[in-house]
Design an enzyme around this catalytic site. Structure first.
Site, PDB file in Angstrom:
ATOM      1  N   ARG A 185       0.868  -1.183   0.000  1.00  0.00           N
ATOM      2  CA  ARG A 185       0.000   0.000   0.000  1.00  0.00           C
ATOM      3  C   ARG A 185       0.903   1.231   0.000  1.00  0.00           C
ATOM      4  O   ARG A 185       1.918   1.263   0.706  1.00  0.00           O
ATOM      5  CB  ARG A 185      -0.914   0.045   1.234  1.00  0.00           C
ATOM      6  CG  ARG A 185      -2.087  -0.913   1.206  1.00  0.00           C
ATOM      7  CD  ARG A 185      -3.129  -0.552   0.132  1.00  0.00           C
ATOM      8  NE  ARG A 185      -4.247  -1.482   0.094  1.00  0.00           N
ATOM      9  CZ  ARG A 185      -4.334  -2.536  -0.712  1.00  0.00           C
ATOM     10  NH1 ARG A 185      -3.372  -2.816  -1.562  1.00  0.00           N
ATOM     11  NH2 ARG A 185      -5.409  -3.311  -0.683  1.00  0.00           N
ATOM     12  N   GLU A 222      -2.690   7.490  -4.730  1.00  0.00           N
ATOM     13  CA  GLU A 222      -3.043   6.857  -6.016  1.00  0.00           C
ATOM     14  C   GLU A 222      -4.532   6.886  -6.334  1.00  0.00           C
ATOM     15  O   GLU A 222      -4.927   6.728  -7.492  1.00  0.00           O
ATOM     16  CB  GLU A 222      -2.581   5.399  -6.032  1.00  0.00           C
ATOM     17  CG  GLU A 222      -3.405   4.479  -5.119  1.00  0.00           C
ATOM     18  CD  GLU A 222      -2.970   3.012  -5.186  1.00  0.00           C
ATOM     19  OE1 GLU A 222      -1.769   2.740  -5.080  1.00  0.00           O
ATOM     20  OE2 GLU A 222      -3.853   2.148  -5.339  1.00  0.00           O
ATOM     21  N   HIS A 279      -0.846  -0.250  -9.610  1.00  0.00           N
ATOM     22  CA  HIS A 279      -1.584  -1.229  -8.797  1.00  0.00           C
ATOM     23  C   HIS A 279      -2.047  -2.403  -9.671  1.00  0.00           C
ATOM     24  O   HIS A 279      -3.228  -2.760  -9.670  1.00  0.00           O
ATOM     25  CB  HIS A 279      -2.782  -0.551  -8.106  1.00  0.00           C
ATOM     26  CG  HIS A 279      -3.100  -1.187  -6.776  1.00  0.00           C
ATOM     27  ND1 HIS A 279      -3.350  -0.464  -5.638  1.00  0.00           N
ATOM     28  CD2 HIS A 279      -3.199  -2.484  -6.396  1.00  0.00           C
ATOM     29  CE1 HIS A 279      -3.596  -1.281  -4.634  1.00  0.00           C
ATOM     30  NE2 HIS A 279      -3.508  -2.523  -5.072  1.00  0.00           N
TER      31      HIS A 279
HETATM   32  P1  NAD Z   1      -1.333 -11.235   5.006  1.00  0.00           P
HETATM   33  O1  NAD Z   1      -2.398 -10.758   5.920  1.00  0.00           O
HETATM   34  O2  NAD Z   1      -1.270 -12.677   4.631  1.00  0.00           O
HETATM   35  O3  NAD Z   1       0.099 -10.850   5.614  1.00  0.00           O
HETATM   36  C1  NAD Z   1       0.410  -9.599   6.145  1.00  0.00           C
HETATM   37  C2  NAD Z   1       1.542  -9.806   7.140  1.00  0.00           C
HETATM   38  O4  NAD Z   1       1.965  -8.504   7.572  1.00  0.00           O
HETATM   39  C3  NAD Z   1       1.114 -10.588   8.398  1.00  0.00           C
HETATM   40  O5  NAD Z   1       2.037 -11.632   8.654  1.00  0.00           O
HETATM   41  C4  NAD Z   1       1.146  -9.542   9.496  1.00  0.00           C
HETATM   42  O6  NAD Z   1       1.522 -10.079  10.768  1.00  0.00           O
HETATM   43  C5  NAD Z   1       2.209  -8.596   8.969  1.00  0.00           C
HETATM   44  N1  NAD Z   1       2.182  -7.268   9.569  1.00  0.00           N
HETATM   45  C6  NAD Z   1       1.143  -6.598  10.117  1.00  0.00           C
HETATM   46  N2  NAD Z   1       1.555  -5.391  10.572  1.00  0.00           N
HETATM   47  C7  NAD Z   1       2.882  -5.320  10.302  1.00  0.00           C
HETATM   48  C8  NAD Z   1       3.876  -4.322  10.531  1.00  0.00           C
HETATM   49  N3  NAD Z   1       3.577  -3.178  11.141  1.00  0.00           N
HETATM   50  N4  NAD Z   1       5.139  -4.576  10.140  1.00  0.00           N
HETATM   51  C9  NAD Z   1       5.458  -5.750   9.520  1.00  0.00           C
HETATM   52  N5  NAD Z   1       4.565  -6.725   9.278  1.00  0.00           N
HETATM   53  C10 NAD Z   1       3.285  -6.510   9.666  1.00  0.00           C
HETATM   54  O7  NAD Z   1      -1.435 -10.304   3.717  1.00  0.00           O
HETATM   55  P2  NAD Z   1      -0.918 -10.632   2.243  1.00  0.00           P
HETATM   56  O8  NAD Z   1      -1.983 -11.390   1.514  1.00  0.00           O
HETATM   57  O9  NAD Z   1       0.445 -11.202   2.304  1.00  0.00           O
HETATM   58  O10 NAD Z   1      -0.894  -9.170   1.620  1.00  0.00           O
HETATM   59  C11 NAD Z   1       0.045  -8.201   2.050  1.00  0.00           C
HETATM   60  C12 NAD Z   1      -0.385  -6.841   1.516  1.00  0.00           C
HETATM   61  O11 NAD Z   1      -0.287  -6.841   0.100  1.00  0.00           O
HETATM   62  C13 NAD Z   1      -1.867  -6.525   1.777  1.00  0.00           C
HETATM   63  O12 NAD Z   1      -2.052  -5.935   3.034  1.00  0.00           O
HETATM   64  C14 NAD Z   1      -2.215  -5.599   0.661  1.00  0.00           C
HETATM   65  O13 NAD Z   1      -2.051  -4.275   1.135  1.00  0.00           O
HETATM   66  C15 NAD Z   1      -1.162  -5.874  -0.411  1.00  0.00           C
HETATM   67  N6  NAD Z   1      -1.731  -6.345  -1.671  1.00  0.00           N
HETATM   68  C16 NAD Z   1      -1.432  -5.664  -2.805  1.00  0.00           C
HETATM   69  C17 NAD Z   1      -1.914  -6.084  -4.034  1.00  0.00           C
HETATM   70  C18 NAD Z   1      -1.563  -5.383  -5.321  1.00  0.00           C
HETATM   71  O14 NAD Z   1      -2.172  -5.660  -6.365  1.00  0.00           O
HETATM   72  N7  NAD Z   1      -0.584  -4.509  -5.332  1.00  0.00           N
HETATM   73  C19 NAD Z   1      -2.737  -7.221  -4.089  1.00  0.00           C
HETATM   74  C20 NAD Z   1      -3.020  -7.898  -2.899  1.00  0.00           C
HETATM   75  C21 NAD Z   1      -2.513  -7.461  -1.692  1.00  0.00           C
END
Ligand code: NAD
Length: 326
Positions: A229, A258, A290
């Site tokens: 994000r 964005e 994105h």
């Molecule tokens: P997930 O929930 O499986 O994993 C997120 C991880 O981040 C968890 O292990 C959590 O403990 C950890 N976390 C929480 N707060 C934190 C912090 N302050 N510092 C470090 N780690 C922390 O999520 P995911 O499916 O792996 O997705 C990760 C991110 O990717 C989502 O939150 C979303 O914002 C982003 N995403 C982007 C796209 C894209 O198209 N660009 C698509 C899907 C997801």
């Protein structure tokens, strides 16, 4: 038949959502959902929304007024929703996982492109400029990748890095059990990493996790990759760190501001965002808008899970993908 209003529709959404059988009707709107467009929800039972819809306090009040009974996010993140305004008035459903591979592979694509200057080489050879001066990168083998967030996507990215022979260190406030990589604190991760990739959600704790202070603690010439994000990075500090050469390059699939820009064609207009304009103009920055999720597999899963969530809701079945914010 129950009726759902689908916001921020793109042609690739319709291909997958139209293909699948469902127990409700969909009306597609190109508009993003916000307090001005919420009026479109009149006479609907549910809304389907996406990452850059703005489901803030005013929008929520309107959805409640129009008796919207469910919000189905066709994404995993939900930082664009005011849950305090929603309380327990409207259930919010989401797609927790659709393809962590899509995002992790895109993160590595951004990094490989930056490190090996593929974007520059492509432009040069199209003009029959076959010089390779200035295009050198470094071997990934033996270098250190620092991963912030070791959830679904972070862990696939770690596997990919290991496939390249990289050492991996990671930070996560909720570490997994028995990892096959080393957890460390953020300062050590900043100090040791040759590339830092963000894979954590945007929360009040993680907002601007990368800022001028964290950049100053990093190795010189580190690469930064953000497919999570935009709000995780303080954009102005990133720009300063790029200009000073502290950061060798940045691959960004997301950007703090964005929501009004990404997914739209501004190619014949001047955009009113000086920081983004400067970032785009730098030779060592690659921005994609994105699109990390944009694979056939991810789009199919997003449509199937979103439709399944709403079919379950309308049929009164248990909601396995409801977001519970306590
Ligand atoms: P997930 O929930 O499986 O994993 C997120 C991880 O981040 C968890 O292990 C959590 O403990 C950890 N976390 C929480 N707060 C934190 C912090 N302050 N510092 C470090 N780690 C922390 O999520 P995911 O499916 O792996 O997705 C990760 C991110 O990717 C989502 O939150 C979303 O914002 C982003 N995403 C982007 C796209 C894209 O198209 N660009 C698509 C899907 C997801």
């Amino acid at each position: 038949m129950k009726r759902t209003a689908f916001f921020d529709t793109k042609p690739y959404d319709r291909i997958w959502f139209d293909k699948l059988e469902k127990d409700f009707e969909i009306t597609y709107f190109k508009d993003k959902l916000n307090s001005d467009t919420a009026v479109l929800c009149k006479d609907f039972d549910a809304v389907i929304a996406f990452v850059n819809d703005n489901i803030d306090y005013d929008t929520v009040q309107k959805l409640i007024e129009y008796n919207i009974k469910a919000i189905a996010m066709r994404c995993s993140g939900y930082n664009n929703i005011d849950f305090r305004a929603i309380g327990n008035k409207i259930p919010v459903l989401r797609v927790p996982v659709y393809s962590p591979y899509a995002v992790a592979e895109h993160a590595m694509a951004l990094f490989l492109c930056l490190n090996r200057k593929i974007n520059k080489a492509y432009n040069r050879t199209r003009e029959f400029n076959f010089s390779i001066n200035g295009l050198q990168g470094f071997d990934l083998n033996g270098k250190t990748a620092g991963i912030i967030g070791t959830g679904q996507i972070g862990r696939i990215f770690i596997k990919i890095c290991k496939g390249f022979g990289m050492n991996v260190i990671a930070y996560d406030p909720f570490p997994i059990k028995n990892p096959d990589f080393e957890y460390t604190d953020l300062d050590t991760l900043y100090r040791k990493s040759d590339i830092i990739s963000l894979h954590c959600p945007l929360t009040s704790d993680s907002r601007h996790i990368l800022n001028s202070d964290s950049f100053s603690k990093m190795k010189d010439s580190v690469y930064i990759i953000n497919t999570s994000r935009g709000g995780l990075i303080e954009s102005e500090s990133l720009l300063d760190a790029l200009k000073s050469g502290k950061i060798a390059g940045a691959g960004l699939d997301v950007y703090e501001e964005e929501s009004e820009l990404f997914f739209e064609d501004y190619s014949s207009r001047i955009i009113d965002d000086d920081i983004l304009s400067l970032l785009v103009s730098l030779p060592n920055v690659i921005i994609t808008s994105h699109q990390a999720f944009l694979t056939d597999e991810a789009l199919k899963n997003i449509a199937e899970i979103t439709i399944g969530n709403l079919n379950d809701f309308f049929a009164g079945r248990p909601l396995k993908n409801q977001i519970n914010i306590s």
